[in-house]
Scaffold this motif. Structure first.
Motif: not given
Length: 339
Positions: A1-28
């Motif tokens: 999109s066009k430059d609306d000027g917001r990239r000149e300012y800092n931003s704050f917020g929060f996030f939430a999501g899901l993790n798809y966990n993929m462990h790798s190992s080599s132990f008995r």
């Protein structure tokens, strides 16, 4: 999109999501715990992530770039399952036919080795952000975490045939163990972070950002060769601290004077006075300016002196005049338009 000027300012917020966990190992086996698994090599699981974020602009280094810092709670739970087929010949001394104890099975016995792991981490996630397209964010950085809780449950279970059990335990399971802490867990975890996101406007200052990030573990979960990699899908909400521009206010005053003239025979010179004043304010607003107009309407009255004089020319014989009659005639004349 066009430059609306917001990239000149800092931003704050929060996030939430899901993790798809993929462990790798080599132990008995986990440290100091008995297990007859051939090798735990990979595990998968689902967890959640939630946290706060701050994005600080670094346009002085690179245009449309920033330093993204996040603080989060991450669940990196995973489950190992190792299916070991045809192990009857290998561990026949540990098996027994529960229907016919004298007939010790020696083949076609399948055992599943299960290890269920719970792992929760408090993380600090510093990344460098670059936006090659105005709304597209690319991230590269690190993630540092401290485990705040962990647990494990392990077991080896005979899957088939159903008439075979472990001799010593007398059932289908053995090497059953659980604990509130993973043995010899590492107190610090580090990962390489790679990610991307795209910003969609909700308002002039608030944006919704779907994101995907991959975290490649750089050290082990515990003393074993075991790394907790994960892929995160999240939605972030960012508020830009955009300063509203000062809208200029333009003021104007319009004065209108209205004078009514009257004659007064009792005065000898003109006299003007203010009778009434009306004040009305109008406002015209746009995104660029505010125009305020004060309309002042003043009503005046001016009194003018007037002298009435009667004059007559008298000829001939003068008689006493008892009454003078003054008559006024008004005559209208009409003319045809056509001859």
């Amino acid at each position: 999109s066009k430059d609306d000027g917001r990239r000149e300012y800092n931003s704050f917020g929060f996030f939430a999501g899901l993790n798809y966990n993929m462990h790798s190992s080599s132990f008995r086996t986990l440290p100091n715990l008995p297990c007859c698994s051939p090798m735990f090599e990979s595990a998968t699981g689902i967890g959640i992530s939630i946290g706060a974020l701050a994005d600080f602009q670094t346009n002085n280094i690179l245009k449309y770039s920033g330093f993204d810092l996040r603080f989060s709670f991450d669940m990196l739970d995973a489950e190992f399952n190792v299916l070991e087929p045809n192990v009857g010949n290998t561990i026949k001394q540990d098996l027994i036919d529960k229907n016919n104890p004298a007939n010790t099975p020696v083949d076609k016995v399948e055992i599943n080795h299960n290890l269920l792991v719970g792992l929760s981490v408090i993380s600090l996630e510093p990344t460098f952000r670059y936006s090659p397209l105005y709304d597209l964010n690319l991230h590269l950085g690190f993630k540092f975490g401290i485990p705040v809780s962990s647990s494990f449950n392990q077991s080896s279970t005979i899957i088939s045939p159903d008439y075979v059990v472990f001799k010593e335990e007398g059932g289908y399971k053995r090497n059953v163990a659980s604990g509130q802490k993973i043995p010899e867990i590492n107190g610090f975890m580090a990962s390489l972070a790679l990610g991307a996101g795209y910003e969609f406007p909700i308002s002039k200052k608030l944006y919704m950002v779907p994101e995907i990030r991959y975290f490649l573990a750089l050290n082990n979960v515990n003393s074993d060769n075991w790394k907790a990699n994960h892929l995160r899908f999240d939605i972030a909400f960012k508020y830009y601290s955009i300063k509203d521009p000062e809208i200029p206010i333009i003021r104007d005053t319009i004065i209108t004077k209205d004078t009514n003239y009257v004659y007064n025979t009792s005065i000898d010179k003109p006299n003007t006075k203010l009778i009434d004043t009306e004040v009305k304010e109008t406002k015209d607003e746009t995104d660029e300016r505010v125009f305020i107009t004060h309309n002042i309407k003043e009503h005046y009255e001016t009194q003018l002196p007037k002298e009435i004089k009667l004059a007559a020319k008298i000829t001939g014989q003068i008689d006493d005049v008892k009454q003078i009659v003054i008559e006024e005639f008004e005559t209208d004349e009409g003319f045809p338009l056509l001859p």
